[in-house]
Design a protein around this motif. Structure first.
Motif, PDB file in Angstrom:
ATOM      1  N   LYS A   2      67.437  50.094  61.816  1.00  0.00           N
ATOM      2  CA  LYS A   2      66.006  50.371  61.652  1.00  0.00           C
ATOM      3  C   LYS A   2      65.186  49.096  61.436  1.00  0.00           C
ATOM      4  CE  LYS A   2      65.080  54.674  62.233  1.00  0.00           C
ATOM      5  NZ  LYS A   2      65.270  54.585  63.669  1.00  0.00           N
ATOM      6  N   THR A   3      65.801  48.070  60.821  1.00  0.00           N
ATOM      7  CA  THR A   3      65.030  46.860  60.505  1.00  0.00           C
ATOM      8  C   THR A   3      65.681  45.628  61.113  1.00  0.00           C
ATOM      9  OG1 THR A   3      64.329  47.886  58.438  1.00  0.00           O
ATOM     10  CG2 THR A   3      64.042  45.501  58.613  1.00  0.00           C
ATOM     11  N   ILE A   4      64.868  44.917  61.901  1.00  0.00           N
ATOM     12  CA  ILE A   4      65.351  43.704  62.559  1.00  0.00           C
ATOM     13  C   ILE A   4      64.596  42.506  61.986  1.00  0.00           C
ATOM     14  CG2 ILE A   4      65.301  42.446  64.773  1.00  0.00           C
ATOM     15  CD1 ILE A   4      65.894  45.085  66.162  1.00  0.00           C
ATOM     16  N   GLY A   5      65.344  41.442  61.686  1.00  0.00           N
ATOM     17  CA  GLY A   5      64.712  40.200  61.224  1.00  0.00           C
ATOM     18  C   GLY A   5      64.595  39.229  62.384  1.00  0.00           C
ATOM     19  N   VAL A   6      63.612  38.342  62.308  1.00  0.00           N
ATOM     20  CA  VAL A   6      63.474  37.313  63.350  1.00  0.00           C
ATOM     21  C   VAL A   6      63.088  35.999  62.685  1.00  0.00           C
ATOM     22  CG1 VAL A   6      61.090  38.069  63.910  1.00  0.00           C
ATOM     23  CG2 VAL A   6      62.341  36.659  65.533  1.00  0.00           C
ATOM     24  N   LEU A   7      63.743  34.918  63.138  1.00  0.00           N
ATOM     25  CA  LEU A   7      63.388  33.597  62.609  1.00  0.00           C
ATOM     26  C   LEU A   7      63.483  32.546  63.709  1.00  0.00           C
ATOM     27  CD1 LEU A   7      66.170  31.684  62.135  1.00  0.00           C
ATOM     28  CD2 LEU A   7      66.482  33.235  60.226  1.00  0.00           C
ATOM     29  N   THR A   8      62.725  31.454  63.513  1.00  0.00           N
ATOM     30  CA  THR A   8      62.840  30.288  64.388  1.00  0.00           C
ATOM     31  C   THR A   8      63.383  29.147  63.533  1.00  0.00           C
ATOM     32  OG1 THR A   8      60.488  29.814  63.960  1.00  0.00           O
ATOM     33  CG2 THR A   8      61.018  30.898  66.031  1.00  0.00           C
ATOM     34  N   SER A   9      64.256  28.338  64.142  1.00  0.00           N
ATOM     35  CA  SER A   9      64.928  27.316  63.338  1.00  0.00           C
ATOM     36  C   SER A   9      65.145  26.050  64.154  1.00  0.00           C
ATOM     37  CB  SER A   9      66.250  27.932  62.855  1.00  0.00           C
ATOM     38  OG  SER A   9      67.237  26.983  62.657  1.00  0.00           O
ATOM     39  N   VAL A  37      60.888  36.028  59.261  1.00  0.00           N
ATOM     40  CA  VAL A  37      61.361  35.085  58.239  1.00  0.00           C
ATOM     41  C   VAL A  37      60.660  33.749  58.491  1.00  0.00           C
ATOM     42  CG1 VAL A  37      63.372  33.936  57.243  1.00  0.00           C
ATOM     43  CG2 VAL A  37      63.633  36.212  58.308  1.00  0.00           C
ATOM     44  N   LYS A  38      59.996  33.228  57.464  1.00  0.00           N
ATOM     45  CA  LYS A  38      59.291  31.942  57.601  1.00  0.00           C
ATOM     46  C   LYS A  38      60.249  30.780  57.378  1.00  0.00           C
ATOM     47  CE  LYS A  38      54.965  33.315  58.146  1.00  0.00           C
ATOM     48  NZ  LYS A  38      53.955  33.583  57.144  1.00  0.00           N
ATOM     49  N   ARG A  39      60.018  29.673  58.115  1.00  0.00           N
ATOM     50  CA  ARG A  39      60.746  28.420  57.921  1.00  0.00           C
ATOM     51  C   ARG A  39      62.274  28.557  58.045  1.00  0.00           C
ATOM     52  NH1 ARG A  39      60.843  26.572  53.437  1.00  0.00           N
ATOM     53  NH2 ARG A  39      61.274  24.450  54.078  1.00  0.00           N
ATOM     54  N   GLY A  40      62.699  29.347  59.030  1.00  0.00           N
ATOM     55  CA  GLY A  40      64.122  29.405  59.381  1.00  0.00           C
ATOM     56  C   GLY A  40      65.038  29.827  58.247  1.00  0.00           C
ATOM     57  N   TYR A  41      66.249  29.267  58.253  1.00  0.00           N
ATOM     58  CA  TYR A  41      67.252  29.670  57.256  1.00  0.00           C
ATOM     59  C   TYR A  41      66.818  29.299  55.835  1.00  0.00           C
ATOM     60  CZ  TYR A  41      70.249  30.419  61.286  1.00  0.00           C
ATOM     61  OH  TYR A  41      70.772  30.871  62.458  1.00  0.00           O
ATOM     62  N   ASP A  42      66.018  28.245  55.721  1.00  0.00           N
ATOM     63  CA  ASP A  42      65.512  27.840  54.409  1.00  0.00           C
ATOM     64  C   ASP A  42      64.631  28.944  53.815  1.00  0.00           C
ATOM     65  OD1 ASP A  42      66.260  25.439  53.240  1.00  0.00           O
ATOM     66  OD2 ASP A  42      64.153  24.805  53.115  1.00  0.00           O
ATOM     67  N   GLY A  43      63.760  29.486  54.656  1.00  0.00           N
ATOM     68  CA  GLY A  43      62.879  30.569  54.226  1.00  0.00           C
ATOM     69  C   GLY A  43      63.665  31.828  53.893  1.00  0.00           C
ATOM     70  N   LEU A  44      64.770  32.032  54.609  1.00  0.00           N
ATOM     71  CA  LEU A  44      65.612  33.203  54.349  1.00  0.00           C
ATOM     72  C   LEU A  44      66.224  33.080  52.950  1.00  0.00           C
ATOM     73  CD1 LEU A  44      66.716  35.790  55.667  1.00  0.00           C
ATOM     74  CD2 LEU A  44      68.645  34.466  56.522  1.00  0.00           C
ATOM     75  N   ILE A  45      66.738  31.899  52.655  1.00  0.00           N
ATOM     76  CA  ILE A  45      67.346  31.661  51.338  1.00  0.00           C
ATOM     77  C   ILE A  45      66.319  31.885  50.231  1.00  0.00           C
ATOM     78  CG2 ILE A  45      68.234  29.811  49.827  1.00  0.00           C
ATOM     79  CD1 ILE A  45      69.579  28.639  52.390  1.00  0.00           C
ATOM     80  N   HIS A  46      65.087  31.433  50.473  1.00  0.00           N
ATOM     81  CA  HIS A  46      64.069  31.478  49.410  1.00  0.00           C
ATOM     82  C   HIS A  46      63.123  32.680  49.514  1.00  0.00           C
ATOM     83  CE1 HIS A  46      65.469  27.257  49.358  1.00  0.00           C
ATOM     84  NE2 HIS A  46      65.525  27.550  48.078  1.00  0.00           N
ATOM     85  N   THR A  70      59.197  26.462  61.097  1.00  0.00           N
ATOM     86  CA  THR A  70      60.620  26.197  61.286  1.00  0.00           C
ATOM     87  C   THR A  70      61.094  25.141  60.305  1.00  0.00           C
ATOM     88  OG1 THR A  70      62.318  25.666  62.936  1.00  0.00           O
ATOM     89  CG2 THR A  70      60.236  24.462  63.126  1.00  0.00           C
ATOM     90  N   ALA A  71      62.399  24.999  60.188  1.00  0.00           N
ATOM     91  CA  ALA A  71      62.974  23.989  59.289  1.00  0.00           C
ATOM     92  C   ALA A  71      64.424  23.745  59.706  1.00  0.00           C
ATOM     93  CB  ALA A  71      62.927  24.489  57.849  1.00  0.00           C
ATOM     94  N   ARG A  72      64.943  22.609  59.268  1.00  0.00           N
ATOM     95  CA  ARG A  72      66.384  22.361  59.426  1.00  0.00           C
ATOM     96  C   ARG A  72      66.956  22.470  58.015  1.00  0.00           C
ATOM     97  NH1 ARG A  72      64.570  18.173  63.502  1.00  0.00           N
ATOM     98  NH2 ARG A  72      65.177  19.052  65.505  1.00  0.00           N
ATOM     99  N   SER A  73      67.767  23.498  57.777  1.00  0.00           N
ATOM    100  CA  SER A  73      68.186  23.808  56.409  1.00  0.00           C
ATOM    101  C   SER A  73      69.545  23.213  56.054  1.00  0.00           C
ATOM    102  CB  SER A  73      68.228  25.325  56.207  1.00  0.00           C
ATOM    103  OG  SER A  73      68.747  25.641  54.934  1.00  0.00           O
TER     104      SER A  73
END
Ligand code: F6P
Length: 319
Positions: A2-9, A37-46, A70-73
């Protein structure tokens, strides 16, 4: 699901917004919620997440950059960081993730899949350095940006009778230099896959000058070395006045070409369809006219080969 996440990294690329738009609208059309998700994997963590709707992606198909940022995490590379990210995924009830980025982002996607979060990668990088796909999103725009720069530099190069080195991005891949060099009629194209033969470059310059050529454009991929140093060496060896231009991040920005918008739309939509079919650990690509999907691990293990035909053609035509 039902819920899909999307991020750019990773490094951004023109067309990422078109891909985000396709993910959001295709998912909503098929009855899903979408979390950006904002700022890639970094945003996911935070926990930098927010729900997206049809309007969130209005008026972005033509915009460069990425609205999700985006970010490089570094943190996501650690087990601790990935644990935090997984907790956030669970709290937001995300059942599958679309990751838009290059090889580093795909490796992150593979880690997410291993943690039980079905993940599909969409190739967003100007470098075109992913061997499993003919094209990555942003490459065509970057090549067009370089071709435009070549035309401008050629004008002034001709007026002064100079040689110009133009340094382009691509990390260890020479595709931007090769394609822009062919399209822009460069006299020499220097790419990491072939290496630098300084005497050959100088011979070509001198022959051209003796034939009455008023300008010389040398396309240099950053993976080979720096334009300023090369320019100094060429000037010393040939006596031809030489200037260097480093195009840098101009290649990463700007409105995406129609080609990149179409590619991004097809790939973003395909990623959602794959998740809804219950697939995971795949990356989307294009071969010929067909949108394909390949296992992430396999895709990352294929070594990019030089397109010899194109390289030889560019060499013949730049005589
Ligand atoms: O991978 C995209 C890319 O633009 C490369 O071509 C380049 O080497 C690198 O990113 C530059 O990275 P940054 O934006 O961190 O300077």
């Amino acid at each position: 699901m039902k819920t899909i996440g999307v991020l750019t990294s990773g490094g951004d690329s023109p067309g990422m917004n078109a891909a985000i738009r396709a993910v959001v609208r295709n998912a909503i059309a098929k009855g899903c919620r979408v979390i950006g998700v904002k700022r890639g994997y970094d945003g996911l963590i935070h926990g930098q997440l927010e729900e997206m709707n049809l309007s969130s992606v209005a008026d972005i198909i033509h915009r460069g950059g990425t609205i999700l940022r985006t970010a490089r995490s570094e943190e996501f590379r650690t087990e601790e960081g990935r644990k935090k990210a997984l907790n956030v995924v669970k709290v937001f009830g995300i059942g599958g993730m679309v990751v838009i980025g290059g090889d580093g982002s795909f490796r992150g996607g593979q880690e997410l899949s291993k943690l039980g979060v079905p993940t599909i990668g969409v190739p967003g990088t100007i470098d075109n350095d992913l061997a499993y796909t003919d094209y990555t999103i942003g490459f065509d725009t970057a090549v067009n940006t370089v071709v435009e720069a070549i035309s401008r530099i050629r004008d002034t190069s001709t007026s002064h009778g100079r040689a110009n080195i133009i340094e382009v991005m691509g990390r260890h891949c020479g595709d931007i230099a090769l394609h822009a060099g062919l399209a822009g009629g460069a006299e020499s194209i220097i790419i990491p896959e072939v290496g630098l033969d300084i005497d050959q470059v100088c011979r070509k310059l001198i022959k051209g000058k003796n034939r009455g050529k008023l300008h010389s454009i040398i396309l240099l991929a950053e993976g080979v070395g720096g334009a300023i140093e090369l320019g100094a060496t060429i000037e010393e060896k040939t006596g031809i006045e030489t200037r260097a231009t480093i195009l840098g991040h101009t290649q990463r920005g700007g409105s995406p070409t129609a080609f990149d918008r179409v590619l991004a739309s097809k790939m973003g939509a395909k990623a959602v369809d794959l998740l809804l079919e219950g697939k995971q650990s795949l990356v989307v690509g294009v071969k010929g006219n067909e949108i394909i999907s390949v296992d992430i691990e396999k895709a990352l293990s294929i070594e990019k080969q030089l397109d010899k035909e194109t390289y030889q053609l560019a060499d013949i035509l730049s005589m």
